[in-house]
Design a protein around this motif. Structure first.
Motif, PDB file in Angstrom:
ATOM      1  N   ASN A 114       0.811  -1.222  -0.029  1.00  0.00           N
ATOM      2  CA  ASN A 114      -0.019   0.050   0.084  1.00  0.00           C
ATOM      3  C   ASN A 114       0.950   1.342   0.152  1.00  0.00           C
ATOM      4  OD1 ASN A 114      -2.849  -0.879   0.507  1.00  0.00           O
ATOM      5  ND2 ASN A 114      -1.634  -2.139   2.065  1.00  0.00           N
ATOM      6  N   ALA A 115       0.239   2.604  -0.333  1.00  0.00           N
ATOM      7  CA  ALA A 115       1.059   3.599  -0.186  1.00  0.00           C
ATOM      8  C   ALA A 115       0.248   4.675   0.491  1.00  0.00           C
ATOM      9  CB  ALA A 115       1.290   4.307  -1.771  1.00  0.00           C
ATOM     10  N   ILE A 116       0.918   5.437   1.345  1.00  0.00           N
ATOM     11  CA  ILE A 116       0.562   6.414   2.097  1.00  0.00           C
ATOM     12  C   ILE A 116       0.858   7.618   1.441  1.00  0.00           C
ATOM     13  CG2 ILE A 116       0.493   7.401   4.285  1.00  0.00           C
ATOM     14  CD1 ILE A 116       1.426   5.099   5.765  1.00  0.00           C
ATOM     15  N   CYS A 117       0.024   8.726   1.379  1.00  0.00           N
ATOM     16  CA  CYS A 117       0.249  10.123   0.679  1.00  0.00           C
ATOM     17  C   CYS A 117       0.088  11.064   1.769  1.00  0.00           C
ATOM     18  CB  CYS A 117      -0.703  10.213  -0.210  1.00  0.00           C
ATOM     19  SG  CYS A 117      -0.564   9.338  -1.836  1.00  0.00           S
ATOM     20  N   PRO A 118       1.162  11.327   2.386  1.00  0.00           N
ATOM     21  CA  PRO A 118       1.242  12.597   3.450  1.00  0.00           C
ATOM     22  C   PRO A 118       0.863  13.774   2.530  1.00  0.00           C
ATOM     23  CG  PRO A 118       3.099  11.297   3.650  1.00  0.00           C
ATOM     24  CD  PRO A 118       2.465  10.857   2.269  1.00  0.00           C
ATOM     25  N   GLY A 119       0.315  14.792   3.519  1.00  0.00           N
ATOM     26  CA  GLY A 119       0.127  16.264   2.878  1.00  0.00           C
ATOM     27  C   GLY A 119       1.208  16.852   3.334  1.00  0.00           C
ATOM     28  N   ALA A 120       1.204  18.307   3.794  1.00  0.00           N
ATOM     29  CA  ALA A 120       2.075  18.988   4.292  1.00  0.00           C
ATOM     30  C   ALA A 120       2.249  18.473   5.554  1.00  0.00           C
ATOM     31  CB  ALA A 120       1.621  20.298   4.455  1.00  0.00           C
ATOM     32  N   VAL A 121       3.350  17.977   6.000  1.00  0.00           N
ATOM     33  CA  VAL A 121       3.671  17.539   7.496  1.00  0.00           C
ATOM     34  C   VAL A 121       4.670  18.600   8.178  1.00  0.00           C
ATOM     35  CG1 VAL A 121       4.883  15.569   8.584  1.00  0.00           C
ATOM     36  CG2 VAL A 121       3.460  15.317   6.442  1.00  0.00           C
TER      37      VAL A 121
ATOM     38  N   SER B  64      -5.290  22.365   8.132  1.00  0.00           N
ATOM     39  CA  SER B  64      -4.271  22.212   9.213  1.00  0.00           C
ATOM     40  C   SER B  64      -2.896  21.236   8.369  1.00  0.00           C
ATOM     41  CB  SER B  64      -4.776  21.322  10.473  1.00  0.00           C
ATOM     42  OG  SER B  64      -3.707  21.095  11.155  1.00  0.00           O
ATOM     43  N   PHE B  65      -1.842  21.328   8.681  1.00  0.00           N
ATOM     44  CA  PHE B  65      -0.756  20.444   8.554  1.00  0.00           C
ATOM     45  C   PHE B  65      -0.880  19.204   9.285  1.00  0.00           C
ATOM     46  CE2 PHE B  65       0.724  23.850   6.253  1.00  0.00           C
ATOM     47  CZ  PHE B  65       2.246  23.717   6.038  1.00  0.00           C
ATOM     48  N   VAL B  66      -0.331  17.972   8.877  1.00  0.00           N
ATOM     49  CA  VAL B  66      -0.450  16.694   9.574  1.00  0.00           C
ATOM     50  C   VAL B  66       0.828  16.659  10.326  1.00  0.00           C
ATOM     51  CG1 VAL B  66      -1.907  15.676   8.158  1.00  0.00           C
ATOM     52  CG2 VAL B  66       0.311  15.353   7.911  1.00  0.00           C
ATOM     53  N   GLU B  67       0.909  15.857  11.661  1.00  0.00           N
ATOM     54  CA  GLU B  67       1.925  15.402  12.173  1.00  0.00           C
ATOM     55  C   GLU B  67       2.504  14.206  12.036  1.00  0.00           C
ATOM     56  OE1 GLU B  67       3.153  17.352  14.440  1.00  0.00           O
ATOM     57  OE2 GLU B  67       1.599  18.777  14.879  1.00  0.00           O
ATOM     58  N   ALA B  68       3.952  13.855  11.838  1.00  0.00           N
ATOM     59  CA  ALA B  68       4.687  12.698  11.433  1.00  0.00           C
ATOM     60  C   ALA B  68       3.937  11.459  11.955  1.00  0.00           C
ATOM     61  CB  ALA B  68       5.958  12.660  11.690  1.00  0.00           C
ATOM     62  N   GLU B  69       3.512  11.719  13.291  1.00  0.00           N
ATOM     63  CA  GLU B  69       2.816  10.513  14.118  1.00  0.00           C
ATOM     64  C   GLU B  69       1.534  10.195  13.254  1.00  0.00           C
ATOM     65  OE1 GLU B  69       4.263  13.224  15.545  1.00  0.00           O
ATOM     66  OE2 GLU B  69       5.697  12.266  16.697  1.00  0.00           O
ATOM     67  N   ASP B  70       0.996  11.120  12.719  1.00  0.00           N
ATOM     68  CA  ASP B  70      -0.231  10.538  12.017  1.00  0.00           C
ATOM     69  C   ASP B  70       0.006   9.684  10.972  1.00  0.00           C
ATOM     70  OD1 ASP B  70      -2.047  12.347  13.650  1.00  0.00           O
ATOM     71  OD2 ASP B  70      -1.447  13.988  12.236  1.00  0.00           O
ATOM     72  N   ILE B  71       1.172   9.936  10.200  1.00  0.00           N
ATOM     73  CA  ILE B  71       1.604   8.789   9.005  1.00  0.00           C
ATOM     74  C   ILE B  71       1.961   7.625   9.647  1.00  0.00           C
ATOM     75  CG2 ILE B  71       2.962   8.648   7.284  1.00  0.00           C
ATOM     76  CD1 ILE B  71       0.993  11.284   7.290  1.00  0.00           C
TER      77      ILE B  71
END
Length: 248
Positions: free
Chosen positions: A166-173, A208-215
């Motif tokens: 699978n692939a995760i697509c982070p936004g602005a982290v 909002s930006f996301v946090e690295a922990e969310d990823i």
């Protein structure tokens, strides 16, 4: 307990992933090019110096780690910030090499043992730039789009052997890498850092930006038995990107 390898795992998203897997009791290994960051890894996480595109060294490290249950192909760089016509070919190649070839090499050398074992999970780090494209970020966007194609092919080839991808697509982290992007875009657009930041945040429905922990938590889920029938999927963790062209 799973055996987990995370490329570029000594800082940022990779380190958040490493901590999250270690917290659930897994045996966690990371590779990175940052020797200082490797020295500072938390107790219980094993680090090895390795460039994402140094295939002989990667093979050596994987031989030391042994058969993997989980691979997080996470290595990447932001690359140049410029319009397509202004991107230097060497900068293009450098960005695509780390982001795409690094993911390819990690998967290439993890999949054989996973297929033999009849199980495994590969989690690729793509980006919302791999879903929408981004102005002034052509090399990065192209590589992240290609990772999605690579992931779906891996899912098709490895699925019959019990291996998922699978692939995760982070936004602005939030973090140092994004701060560099903000600074370069601010300079290129004649804006302040805060104006560019607000433009990125305004481009998401959650503002909002996301946090690295969310990823990291998504990576742990995708590697878990709870996601045993989730494969070939592109999952954004980005607060829902509405506008891929960050403007004020």
């Amino acid at each position: 307990m799973s055996r987990v390898l995370i490329t570029a795992g000594a800082s940022g998203i990779g380190l958040a992933m490493a901590r999250a897997f270690a917290d659930r009791g897994d045996e966690v290994w990371v590779t990175d090019v940052d020797a200082v960051a490797l020295e500072a890894l938390p107790e219980g996480i094993t680090g090895r110096h390795c460039d994402a595109v140094d295939e002989p060294r990667l093979v050596e490290v994987m031989g030391e780690v042994g058969a993997l249950d989980v691979l997080c192909a996470n290595a990447g760089i932001a690359g140049p910030t410029a319009k397509v016509e202004d991107v230097d070919l060497a900068d293009w190649r450098g960005c695509v090499s780390v982001n795409l070839e690094g993911a390819f090499l990690a998967a290439k050398h993890a999949l054989g043992p996973m297929k033999v074992a009849g199980q495994g999970a590969v989690v690729f780090t793509s980006s919302t730039a791999g879903q929408f494209g981004y102005p002034n970020r052509a090399p990065y966007s192209a590589a992240k789009w290609a990772i999605i194609g690579l992931m779906k092919t891996v899912a098709m080839e490895a699925g019959p052997f019990g291996v998922r991808a699978n692939a995760i697509c982070p936004g602005a982290v939030e973090g140092p890498r994004m701060e560099g992007v903000l600074a370069r875009e601010a300079a290129a657009k004649g804006m302040t850092r805060d104006q560019v930041y607000d433009g990125y945040a305004a481009g998401t429905s959650m503002r909002s930006f996301v946090e690295a922990e969310d990823i990291a938590q998504m990576a742990v889920f995708l590697a878990s038995d709870a996601a045993r029938m989730v494969s070939g999927q592109v999952i954004a963790v980005d607060g829902h990107t509405e506008n891929p062209d960050p403007k004020v």
